[in-house]
Design a protein around this motif. Structure first.
Motif, PDB file in Angstrom:
ATOM      1  N   ASP A  56      11.211   8.191   4.445  1.00  0.00           N
ATOM      2  CA  ASP A  56      12.225   7.166   4.683  1.00  0.00           C
ATOM      3  C   ASP A  56      11.556   5.817   4.503  1.00  0.00           C
ATOM      4  N   PRO A  57      12.327   4.752   4.235  1.00  0.00           N
ATOM      5  CA  PRO A  57      11.716   3.451   3.947  1.00  0.00           C
ATOM      6  C   PRO A  57      10.833   2.925   5.070  1.00  0.00           C
ATOM      7  N   ARG A  58      11.267   3.086   6.324  1.00  0.00           N
ATOM      8  CA  ARG A  58      10.448   2.571   7.431  1.00  0.00           C
ATOM      9  C   ARG A  58       9.088   3.261   7.481  1.00  0.00           C
ATOM     10  N   SER A  59       9.086   4.572   7.322  1.00  0.00           N
ATOM     11  CA  SER A  59       7.823   5.303   7.345  1.00  0.00           C
ATOM     12  C   SER A  59       6.958   4.948   6.145  1.00  0.00           C
ATOM     13  N   GLY A  60       7.602   4.753   4.995  1.00  0.00           N
ATOM     14  CA  GLY A  60       6.847   4.390   3.801  1.00  0.00           C
ATOM     15  C   GLY A  60       6.139   3.054   3.962  1.00  0.00           C
ATOM     16  N   VAL A  61       6.855   2.069   4.487  1.00  0.00           N
ATOM     17  CA  VAL A  61       6.247   0.758   4.734  1.00  0.00           C
ATOM     18  C   VAL A  61       5.146   0.885   5.780  1.00  0.00           C
ATOM     19  N   GLY A  62       5.427   1.667   6.823  1.00  0.00           N
ATOM     20  CA  GLY A  62       4.440   1.846   7.884  1.00  0.00           C
ATOM     21  C   GLY A  62       3.155   2.451   7.379  1.00  0.00           C
ATOM     22  N   ASP A  63       3.255   3.428   6.520  1.00  0.00           N
ATOM     23  CA  ASP A  63       2.051   4.081   6.014  1.00  0.00           C
ATOM     24  C   ASP A  63       1.289   3.202   5.034  1.00  0.00           C
ATOM     25  N   TYR A  64       2.010   2.350   4.325  1.00  0.00           N
ATOM     26  CA  TYR A  64       1.312   1.397   3.456  1.00  0.00           C
ATOM     27  C   TYR A  64       0.466   0.444   4.304  1.00  0.00           C
ATOM     28  N   VAL A  65       1.032  -0.007   5.417  1.00  0.00           N
ATOM     29  CA  VAL A  65       0.282  -0.879   6.319  1.00  0.00           C
ATOM     30  C   VAL A  65      -0.902  -0.131   6.925  1.00  0.00           C
ATOM     31  N   ASP A  66      -0.676   1.107   7.351  1.00  0.00           N
ATOM     32  CA  ASP A  66      -1.766   1.892   7.937  1.00  0.00           C
ATOM     33  C   ASP A  66      -2.936   2.043   6.969  1.00  0.00           C
ATOM     34  N   SER A  67      -2.630   2.182   5.690  1.00  0.00           N
ATOM     35  CA  SER A  67      -3.689   2.362   4.699  1.00  0.00           C
ATOM     36  C   SER A  67      -4.510   1.089   4.499  1.00  0.00           C
ATOM     37  N   ALA A  68      -4.008  -0.046   4.990  1.00  0.00           N
ATOM     38  CA  ALA A  68      -4.727  -1.316   4.841  1.00  0.00           C
ATOM     39  C   ALA A  68      -5.726  -1.545   5.959  1.00  0.00           C
ATOM     40  N   TYR A  69      -5.665  -0.721   7.019  1.00  0.00           N
ATOM     41  CA  TYR A  69      -6.642  -0.844   8.096  1.00  0.00           C
ATOM     42  C   TYR A  69      -7.989  -0.278   7.638  1.00  0.00           C
ATOM     43  N   GLY A  70      -9.082  -0.856   8.136  1.00  0.00           N
ATOM     44  CA  GLY A  70     -10.385  -0.258   7.893  1.00  0.00           C
ATOM     45  C   GLY A  70     -10.579   0.933   8.798  1.00  0.00           C
ATOM     46  N   PRO A  71     -11.370   1.916   8.386  1.00  0.00           N
ATOM     47  CA  PRO A  71     -12.121   1.995   7.123  1.00  0.00           C
ATOM     48  C   PRO A  71     -11.321   2.604   5.977  1.00  0.00           C
TER      49      PRO A  71
END
Length: 257
Positions: free
Chosen positions: A164-179
């Motif tokens: 779903d769009p909310r989860s998709g956006v959320g996971d894109y943000v999660d992938s930007a966290y280190g490491p």
């Protein structure tokens, strides 16, 4: 599972484990077609994607690979690899907990990362859990849900499964966290593959329930949205009478995710 439905890899199909692709009878099919789910405005396309995911990708690629992985990979190696993959998510768990006001859980997640990355040999050994620091999974999609952002329409994505769009956006943000943001393509694929194979292997035990469902597509969709709501509300979910009737089957299915 946290990052399994966000990379387009033909080998790795999440959350579609062993599901019959069509309703079992003509009457079931007609009933499905007459019902319009406001959360699923693209249902006809989604059902076609469901059939492709199940009949081709899962049947010929993911399920056989997961069976071989579970049968021949030593358990200690599986556990170590999965622990290492999950340990890389602890910094994002920490930030997402803090963004929801869960300061204690945020510090626990950060402590888990530091402890497991050092004493736990790069996360292969979950030392933190052994001393009582339990994992506090939180995704940015859950943060958005806490802030009142709706999920948006249900999407069945080729090779990726429910989304779903909310989860998709959320996971894109999660992938930007280190490491996670510093992993090269090879380590990213390896991490994704380990989690996908473990998730698919766990779903093997749930296949019969899905096969016996009158509409497996609808069953998994309901389970998907209930799981999202469960995570956002930390388990405090009010259910309708119909959802209560489906609880036993759906809870069993979610245990494999």
């Amino acid at each position: 599972m946290k990052k399994l439905s966000f990379l387009l890899l033909p080998l790795l199909l999440l959350a579609l484990g062993g599901c019959a692709s069509n309703p079992r009878t003509k009457a079931d099919a007609e009933q499905v077609q007459q019902y319009t789910d406001p959360k699923d405005p693209f249902e006809s396309v989604n059902r076609s994607m469901w059939d492709f995911n199940y009949d081709v990708l899962d049947a010929y690629i993911l399920r056989p690979t997961a069976v071989v992985y579970a049968d021949y990979m030593p358990q200690f190696a599986r556990t170590g690899l999965l622990n290492m993959a999950l340990n890389l998510e602890e910094p994002s768990n920490s930030v997402n907990n803090v963004l929801q006001g869960k300061m204690g859980d945020g510090f626990i997640s950060l402590g888990r990362f530091l402890l497991n990355s050092t004493v736990g040999l790069l996360g292969t050994i979950d030392v933190a859990t052994k001393i009582g620091l339990e994992r506090k999974d939180e995704e940015f999609g859950e943060v958005l849900g806490k802030w009142g952002v709706a999920t948006g329409p249900y999407l069945m994505i080729p090779a990726l499964g429910p989304n779903d769009p909310r989860s998709g956006v959320g996971d894109y943000v999660d992938s930007a966290y280190g490491p996670l943001d510093s992993l090269n393509i090879y380590f990213s694929v390896l991490r994704f593959g380990i989690k996908a194979l473990e998730a698919r292997a766990a779903l093997i035990q749930q296949e019969q329930q899905l096969d016996n469902s009158a509409d497996p597509y609808g069953f998994v969709k309901n389970a998907y949205f209930q799981n999202l709501e469960f995570k956002v509300k930390d388990g405090q979910v009010e259910k309708t009478a119909e959802e209560e009737a489906l609880d036993d089957d759906i809870d069993a299915y979610l245990e494999g995710l």
